[in-house]
Design an enzyme around this catalytic site. Structure first.
Site, PDB file in Angstrom:
ATOM      1  N   SER A 162       0.846  -1.189   0.000  1.00  0.00           N
ATOM      2  CA  SER A 162       0.000   0.000   0.000  1.00  0.00           C
ATOM      3  C   SER A 162       0.885   1.244   0.000  1.00  0.00           C
ATOM      4  O   SER A 162       2.109   1.136   0.018  1.00  0.00           O
ATOM      5  CB  SER A 162      -0.890   0.007   1.238  1.00  0.00           C
ATOM      6  OG  SER A 162      -0.078   0.202   2.378  1.00  0.00           O
ATOM      7  N   LYS A 163       0.248   2.398   0.020  1.00  0.00           N
ATOM      8  CA  LYS A 163       0.981   3.681   0.009  1.00  0.00           C
ATOM      9  C   LYS A 163       2.031   3.730   1.111  1.00  0.00           C
ATOM     10  O   LYS A 163       3.131   4.220   0.928  1.00  0.00           O
ATOM     11  CB  LYS A 163      -0.006   4.831   0.218  1.00  0.00           C
ATOM     12  CG  LYS A 163      -0.668   5.256  -1.061  1.00  0.00           C
ATOM     13  CD  LYS A 163      -0.576   6.785  -1.220  1.00  0.00           C
ATOM     14  CE  LYS A 163      -1.081   7.199  -2.576  1.00  0.00           C
ATOM     15  NZ  LYS A 163      -2.547   6.999  -2.702  1.00  0.00           N
ATOM     16  N   ARG A 164       1.636   3.194   2.240  1.00  0.00           N
ATOM     17  CA  ARG A 164       2.510   3.174   3.414  1.00  0.00           C
ATOM     18  C   ARG A 164       3.851   2.495   3.106  1.00  0.00           C
ATOM     19  O   ARG A 164       4.880   2.801   3.690  1.00  0.00           O
ATOM     20  CB  ARG A 164       1.726   2.428   4.483  1.00  0.00           C
ATOM     21  CG  ARG A 164       2.370   2.089   5.773  1.00  0.00           C
ATOM     22  CD  ARG A 164       1.247   1.667   6.728  1.00  0.00           C
ATOM     23  NE  ARG A 164       0.575   0.457   6.260  1.00  0.00           N
ATOM     24  CZ  ARG A 164       0.966  -0.768   6.560  1.00  0.00           C
ATOM     25  NH1 ARG A 164       2.028  -0.955   7.314  1.00  0.00           N
ATOM     26  NH2 ARG A 164       0.307  -1.818   6.108  1.00  0.00           N
ATOM     27  N   GLY A 183       5.280   2.679   0.289  1.00  0.00           N
ATOM     28  CA  GLY A 183       5.887   3.359  -0.849  1.00  0.00           C
ATOM     29  C   GLY A 183       5.304   2.895  -2.170  1.00  0.00           C
ATOM     30  O   GLY A 183       5.975   2.936  -3.197  1.00  0.00           O
TER      31      GLY A 183
END
Ligand code: GLU
Length: 462
Positions: free
Chosen positions: A238-240, A242
């Site tokens: 996920s975005k977390r 990267g």
């Protein structure tokens, strides 16, 4: 048979690492077999599809060098074909209009849950004869109630689905637009796709698609579902972690060859080898050696590969990317390829290169205070005076000659080389870090070196 694969992203979100890897595997499979790779933008969700996301897909694939063979197909433009296929199924009695309202469906599901059953459309409109005027309806595919559908997957092996578990799928929405499963089958068939390589998050759609192929009397392609990519902690990427748009890797200074090599190894293996050129990947790639389990994203390995490719690149091959990220105009300055060559070994990515190259094209206007304090001492002025005098008299402005002057001055004053090299470095670059001082000054040129030493000293004295 010509192998034809496709990448079929929906432009509803940014193309990220996972999507790029799907595209890469699909592309590699086609290229390995001398086949074709086509791009279909699945923009049927008009509300959520954006031009920006489409652009990231096109830019990202181009940057990675994953070229496609025919003009990209925009799925929304093929709606008449999808509707025609749905009509064909209705005519054959394999699809029907469903007039159930949302409330009716909700009540149905609640009742099913209350009896401990898995909620599923019960097919109540299958036998409906009357077609109420003006009432909205969807079109559902009448899926078989019995038997099983087997997905013979090139990566996962045979996956068996019980037909009784699959309810009658909506193929046309009440606004007449096709749903994903119908559109994908009609388009893959029309485009002559022989192998569908996609993320395993689509595996549950595949038995439905196989049933649709059968109902439409079309030959299904071969399927290969590749396991997802997880973050280092094992959770879905996920975005977390990267999981940013693939184009952002370019902005962050990564080289496409490094990203391609990294993504290829994320799920596919060939012995213990880690480094593969593009051509080696094309020669060696196969779907048999794609693992069945999720892979973990490993930033350190990507960074290591990026360093590897950066160090072995021809400096001239890096010029455009460095110039793109360089915060200065290179016109009139030293040859950028030569500057890159001086920095390459100590750099990890294009950002490092661009940052290191910057002072060559821009006179420093601020000086690192700490470095000044540490390196400018009582005797520094005398050393600099001697250097300026002797360097200014050189016939030839080359690293060896510059080096000799520095050595001579330091011997004369009986100090170590750093006592002179470091102050010069700070004066010409603003800080304590640069390639070897003789190489740096040679690149900068005699006039510019002396001008910077002069103006830097004025600044410090002020
Ligand atoms: N448009 C689908 C997606 O982006 C891909 C479907 C497919 O590859 O079949 O997830």
């Amino acid at each position: 048979m010509t192998i034809r694969t496709r990448f079929a992203p929906s432009p509803t979100g940014m193309l990220h690492i996972g999507g790029a890897r799907t595209a890469l595997f699909s592309w590699l499979y086609a290229r390995h077999h001398g086949g074709e790779f086509v791009l279909r933008i699945e923009d049927t969700d008009r509300q959520r599809s954006t031009d920006e996301a489409t652009q990231v897909i096109l830019d990202g694939l181009k940057w990675l060098g994953l070229d496609w063979d025919t003009e990209p197909v925009f799925q929304a433009s093929r709606q008449p074909e999808h509707v025609r296929a749905a009509q064909q199924l209705i005519d054959k009695g394999l699809a029907y209009r469903c007039y159930c309202s949302r409330e009716e469906l909700d009540t149905m599901r609640e009742e099913q849950r209350a009896c401990g059953k898995k909620p599923k459309y019960d097919g109540r409109c299958r036998h409906r004869r009357e077609h109420p005027e003006g009432l909205p309806f969807v079109v559902r595919f009448r899926s078989p109630d019995e038997g099983e559908t087997i997905v013979r997957d090139m990566v996962l092996g045979d996956v068996v689905f019980d037909n009784g578990e699959l309810d009658d799928l909506i193929i046309l929405r009440s606004d007449g637009s096709p749903t994903y499963n119908l559109a994908v089958v009609v388009d893959d068939a029309a485009m002559g796709i022989t192998h569908v390589v996609r993320g395993s998050d689509h595996l549950n759609n595949t038995p439905r698609q196989i049933q649709l192929y059968q109902a439409l009397a079309l030959q299904p392609p071969v399927f290969a579902h590749i396991p997802l990519i997880h973050g280092p902690d094992g959770a879905k990427m996920s975005k977390r972690h990267g999981a940013v748009a693939i184009t952002e890797y370019r902005e962050a200074g990564y080289l496409p060859d490094a990203v391609v090599n990294y993504l290829a190894r994320l799920g596919w293996s060939h012995g213990d080898e880690e480094v593969f050129s593009r051509q080696q990947l094309i020669d060696l790639f196969d779907l048999e050696h794609v693992g069945k389990t999720a892979s973990r994203f490993d930033q350190q390995k990507l960074d290591w590969l990026n360093g590897h490719y950066l160090h072995q690149s021809e400096p001239s091959a890096l010029v455009n990317e460095v110039a793109r990220l360089l915060d200065a105009d290179t016109a009139g300055g030293p040859d950028l390829a030569a500057v890159i060559a001086s920095l390459q070994e100590r750099s990890k990515n294009i950002i490092d290169l661009a940052a290191g190259a910057c002072f060559f094209y821009r006179r420093p206007v601020v000086f690192d205070e700490k470095a000044l304090k540490k390196n400018f001492k009582e005797g520094t002025d005398a050393l600099l005076d001697a250097f300026v005098e002797q360097a200014g008299a050189l016939d030839e402005w080359k690293p060896e000659a510059i080096h000799s002057v520095i050595v001579a001055v330091c011997e004369q004053f009986e100090v170590g080389m750093g006592k002179l090299a470091q102050p010069i470095r700070i004066l010409i670059s603003g800080g304590p870090v640069s390639p070897p001082i003789d190489v740096t000054l040679a690149l900068l040129g005699c006039q510019e070196t002396l001008a910077r030493i002069h103006s830097g000293r004025m600044y410090i004295a002020a």
